[in-house]
Design a protein around this motif. Structure first.
Motif, PDB file in Angstrom:
ATOM      1  N   SER A  18      -6.436   3.779  -7.638  1.00 24.85           N
ATOM      2  CA  SER A  18      -5.827   5.042  -7.221  1.00 24.85           C
ATOM      3  C   SER A  18      -4.805   4.764  -6.117  1.00 24.85           C
ATOM      4  CB  SER A  18      -6.911   5.980  -6.678  1.00 24.85           C
ATOM      5  OG  SER A  18      -7.483   5.418  -5.501  1.00 24.85           O
ATOM      6  N   TYR A  19      -4.074   5.823  -5.748  1.00 28.93           N
ATOM      7  CA  TYR A  19      -3.174   5.709  -4.595  1.00 28.93           C
ATOM      8  C   TYR A  19      -3.975   5.304  -3.362  1.00 28.93           C
ATOM      9  CZ  TYR A  19       0.491   8.355  -7.086  1.00 28.93           C
ATOM     10  OH  TYR A  19       1.451   8.783  -7.976  1.00 28.93           O
ATOM     11  N   GLU A  20      -5.156   5.886  -3.233  1.00 31.03           N
ATOM     12  CA  GLU A  20      -6.002   5.612  -2.071  1.00 31.03           C
ATOM     13  C   GLU A  20      -6.422   4.147  -2.015  1.00 31.03           C
ATOM     14  OE1 GLU A  20      -6.467   8.194  -4.201  1.00 31.03           O
ATOM     15  OE2 GLU A  20      -5.963   9.877  -2.889  1.00 31.03           O
ATOM     16  N   THR A  21      -6.775   3.591  -3.164  1.00 34.92           N
ATOM     17  CA  THR A  21      -7.172   2.177  -3.211  1.00 34.92           C
ATOM     18  C   THR A  21      -6.016   1.288  -2.787  1.00 34.92           C
ATOM     19  OG1 THR A  21      -8.718   2.621  -5.015  1.00 34.92           O
ATOM     20  CG2 THR A  21      -8.039   0.333  -4.707  1.00 34.92           C
ATOM     21  N   MET A  22      -4.843   1.552  -3.343  1.00 33.01           N
ATOM     22  CA  MET A  22      -3.674   0.753  -2.996  1.00 33.01           C
ATOM     23  C   MET A  22      -3.346   0.906  -1.509  1.00 33.01           C
ATOM     24  SD  MET A  22      -2.792  -0.903  -5.684  1.00 33.01           S
ATOM     25  CE  MET A  22      -1.186  -1.520  -5.199  1.00 33.01           C
ATOM     26  N   ALA A  23      -3.402   2.120  -1.034  1.00 39.51           N
ATOM     27  CA  ALA A  23      -3.104   2.384   0.375  1.00 39.51           C
ATOM     28  C   ALA A  23      -4.061   1.631   1.282  1.00 39.51           C
ATOM     29  CB  ALA A  23      -3.169   3.881   0.652  1.00 39.51           C
ATOM     30  N   HIS A  24      -5.341   1.656   0.931  1.00 42.70           N
ATOM     31  CA  HIS A  24      -6.339   0.948   1.730  1.00 42.70           C
ATOM     32  C   HIS A  24      -6.032  -0.550   1.777  1.00 42.70           C
ATOM     33  CE1 HIS A  24     -10.197  -0.142   3.459  1.00 42.70           C
ATOM     34  NE2 HIS A  24     -10.327  -1.036   2.485  1.00 42.70           N
ATOM     35  N   GLU A  25      -5.718  -1.126   0.616  1.00 43.85           N
ATOM     36  CA  GLU A  25      -5.422  -2.558   0.549  1.00 43.85           C
ATOM     37  C   GLU A  25      -4.147  -2.913   1.316  1.00 43.85           C
ATOM     38  OE1 GLU A  25      -7.243  -5.083  -0.781  1.00 43.85           O
ATOM     39  OE2 GLU A  25      -8.817  -3.615  -1.182  1.00 43.85           O
ATOM     40  N   LEU A  26      -3.201  -1.993   1.361  1.00 45.70           N
ATOM     41  CA  LEU A  26      -1.935  -2.229   2.066  1.00 45.70           C
ATOM     42  C   LEU A  26      -1.993  -1.794   3.523  1.00 45.70           C
ATOM     43  CD1 LEU A  26       0.492  -1.030  -0.745  1.00 45.70           C
ATOM     44  CD2 LEU A  26       0.202  -3.385   0.057  1.00 45.70           C
ATOM     45  N   ASP A  27      -3.135  -1.251   3.942  1.00 49.89           N
ATOM     46  CA  ASP A  27      -3.323  -0.769   5.312  1.00 49.89           C
ATOM     47  C   ASP A  27      -2.291   0.303   5.664  1.00 49.89           C
ATOM     48  OD1 ASP A  27      -4.694  -0.648   7.720  1.00 49.89           O
ATOM     49  OD2 ASP A  27      -3.367  -2.113   8.674  1.00 49.89           O
ATOM     50  N   THR A  28      -2.186   1.291   4.775  1.00 48.41           N
ATOM     51  CA  THR A  28      -1.283   2.412   4.978  1.00 48.41           C
ATOM     52  C   THR A  28      -1.966   3.673   4.457  1.00 48.41           C
ATOM     53  OG1 THR A  28       1.009   3.146   4.689  1.00 48.41           O
ATOM     54  CG2 THR A  28      -0.031   2.135   2.780  1.00 48.41           C
ATOM     55  N   SER A  29      -1.301   4.789   4.511  1.00 51.98           N
ATOM     56  CA  SER A  29      -1.890   6.032   4.005  1.00 51.98           C
ATOM     57  C   SER A  29      -1.592   6.186   2.518  1.00 51.98           C
ATOM     58  CB  SER A  29      -1.338   7.240   4.763  1.00 51.98           C
ATOM     59  OG  SER A  29       0.020   7.435   4.429  1.00 51.98           O
ATOM     60  N   ALA A  30      -2.402   6.999   1.844  1.00 54.40           N
ATOM     61  CA  ALA A  30      -2.186   7.270   0.422  1.00 54.40           C
ATOM     62  C   ALA A  30      -0.827   7.930   0.214  1.00 54.40           C
ATOM     63  CB  ALA A  30      -3.308   8.139  -0.136  1.00 54.40           C
ATOM     64  N   GLY A  31      -0.457   8.816   1.115  1.00 51.80           N
ATOM     65  CA  GLY A  31       0.841   9.486   1.022  1.00 51.80           C
ATOM     66  C   GLY A  31       1.996   8.507   1.146  1.00 51.80           C
ATOM     67  N   ALA A  32       1.857   7.544   2.038  1.00 47.43           N
ATOM     68  CA  ALA A  32       2.910   6.541   2.220  1.00 47.43           C
ATOM     69  C   ALA A  32       3.029   5.667   0.979  1.00 47.43           C
ATOM     70  CB  ALA A  32       2.626   5.684   3.443  1.00 47.43           C
ATOM     71  N   TYR A  33       1.893   5.312   0.389  1.00 50.22           N
ATOM     72  CA  TYR A  33       1.952   4.503  -0.829  1.00 50.22           C
ATOM     73  C   TYR A  33       2.562   5.309  -1.974  1.00 50.22           C
ATOM     74  CZ  TYR A  33       1.112   1.845  -4.916  1.00 50.22           C
ATOM     75  OH  TYR A  33       1.333   1.183  -6.091  1.00 50.22           O
ATOM     76  N   ARG A  34       2.159   6.557  -2.089  1.00 53.94           N
ATOM     77  CA  ARG A  34       2.688   7.418  -3.150  1.00 53.94           C
ATOM     78  C   ARG A  34       4.213   7.518  -3.053  1.00 53.94           C
ATOM     79  NH1 ARG A  34       4.217  12.544  -3.902  1.00 53.94           N
ATOM     80  NH2 ARG A  34       3.830  13.483  -5.921  1.00 53.94           N
ATOM     81  N   LYS A  35       4.717   7.596  -1.829  1.00 50.76           N
ATOM     82  CA  LYS A  35       6.165   7.674  -1.629  1.00 50.76           C
ATOM     83  C   LYS A  35       6.871   6.419  -2.138  1.00 50.76           C
ATOM     84  CE  LYS A  35       6.431  10.963   2.146  1.00 50.76           C
ATOM     85  NZ  LYS A  35       6.885  11.196   3.523  1.00 50.76           N
ATOM     86  N   ILE A  36       6.202   5.267  -2.071  1.00 51.11           N
ATOM     87  CA  ILE A  36       6.792   4.044  -2.615  1.00 51.11           C
ATOM     88  C   ILE A  36       6.935   4.193  -4.121  1.00 51.11           C
ATOM     89  CG2 ILE A  36       6.409   1.585  -3.076  1.00 51.11           C
ATOM     90  CD1 ILE A  36       4.994   1.449  -0.315  1.00 51.11           C
ATOM     91  N   GLU A  37       5.842   4.593  -4.786  1.00 55.39           N
ATOM     92  CA  GLU A  37       5.886   4.733  -6.247  1.00 55.39           C
ATOM     93  C   GLU A  37       6.836   5.834  -6.704  1.00 55.39           C
ATOM     94  OE1 GLU A  37       2.347   5.013  -8.603  1.00 55.39           O
ATOM     95  OE2 GLU A  37       1.575   3.108  -7.863  1.00 55.39           O
ATOM     96  N   MET A  38       7.031   6.843  -5.877  1.00 53.48           N
ATOM     97  CA  MET A  38       7.909   7.956  -6.237  1.00 53.48           C
ATOM     98  C   MET A  38       9.359   7.691  -5.820  1.00 53.48           C
ATOM     99  SD  MET A  38       5.817   9.965  -7.734  1.00 53.48           S
ATOM    100  CE  MET A  38       6.797  11.424  -7.907  1.00 53.48           C
ATOM    101  N   ASN A  39       9.624   6.492  -5.292  1.00 52.64           N
ATOM    102  CA  ASN A  39      10.960   6.076  -4.860  1.00 52.64           C
ATOM    103  C   ASN A  39      11.508   6.946  -3.725  1.00 52.64           C
ATOM    104  OD1 ASN A  39      13.102   4.281  -4.914  1.00 52.64           O
ATOM    105  ND2 ASN A  39      14.215   5.372  -6.509  1.00 52.64           N
ATOM    106  N   GLN A  40      10.603   7.419  -2.881  1.00 50.25           N
ATOM    107  CA  GLN A  40      11.010   8.189  -1.712  1.00 50.25           C
ATOM    108  C   GLN A  40      11.045   7.310  -0.464  1.00 50.25           C
ATOM    109  OE1 GLN A  40       8.109  11.336  -1.734  1.00 50.25           O
ATOM    110  NE2 GLN A  40       9.199  12.489  -3.308  1.00 50.25           N
ATOM    111  N   THR A  41      10.469   6.108  -0.595  1.00 56.21           N
ATOM    112  CA  THR A  41      10.496   5.103   0.459  1.00 56.21           C
ATOM    113  C   THR A  41      10.942   3.805  -0.182  1.00 56.21           C
ATOM    114  OG1 THR A  41       8.644   6.134   1.634  1.00 56.21           O
ATOM    115  CG2 THR A  41       9.090   3.834   2.141  1.00 56.21           C
ATOM    116  N   LYS A  42      11.799   3.074   0.499  1.00 57.86           N
ATOM    117  CA  LYS A  42      12.299   1.826  -0.065  1.00 57.86           C
ATOM    118  C   LYS A  42      11.181   0.799  -0.187  1.00 57.86           C
ATOM    119  CE  LYS A  42      17.037   2.279   1.274  1.00 57.86           C
ATOM    120  NZ  LYS A  42      18.215   1.566   0.877  1.00 57.86           N
ATOM    121  N   LEU A  43      11.197   0.096  -1.304  1.00 57.32           N
ATOM    122  CA  LEU A  43      10.256  -0.980  -1.555  1.00 57.32           C
ATOM    123  C   LEU A  43      10.863  -2.272  -1.030  1.00 57.32           C
ATOM    124  CD1 LEU A  43       7.673  -2.070  -2.930  1.00 57.32           C
ATOM    125  CD2 LEU A  43       9.034  -2.312  -5.011  1.00 57.32           C
TER     126      LEU A  43
END
Length: 72
Positions: A18-43
């Motif tokens: 889930s977004y939450e799992t990825m966020a946890h592994e990346l040490d960030t919030s689920a919202g921040a990770y979601r923004k990466i996948e939605m191209n709202q934050t630069k990868l």
């Protein structure tokens, strides 16, 4: 960029993450990770490698690079 993000999403779903799992592994919030996948934050390249490691995927597969193609 959209193709890369689509591949990341596909790899994530195949792993059942889930977004939450990825966020946890990346040490960030689920919202921040979601923004990466939605191209709202630069990868960034660093983040791409972190995501590939978490998803146990090769970066070339995420980027859609065929290593058999040789460019001169």
């Amino acid at each position: 960029m959209e193709e890369i993000l689509t591949k990341i999403k596909e790899f994530r779903k195949k792993k059942g993450y889930s977004y939450e799992t990825m966020a946890h592994e990346l040490d960030t919030s689920a919202g921040a990770y979601r923004k990466i996948e939605m191209n709202q934050t630069k990868l960034t390249v660093e983040r791409l490698f972190q995501i590939a490691t978490i998803l146990e995927a090769k970066v070339v597969d995420i980027l859609g690079i065929n290593p058999n193609n040789i460019y001169n």
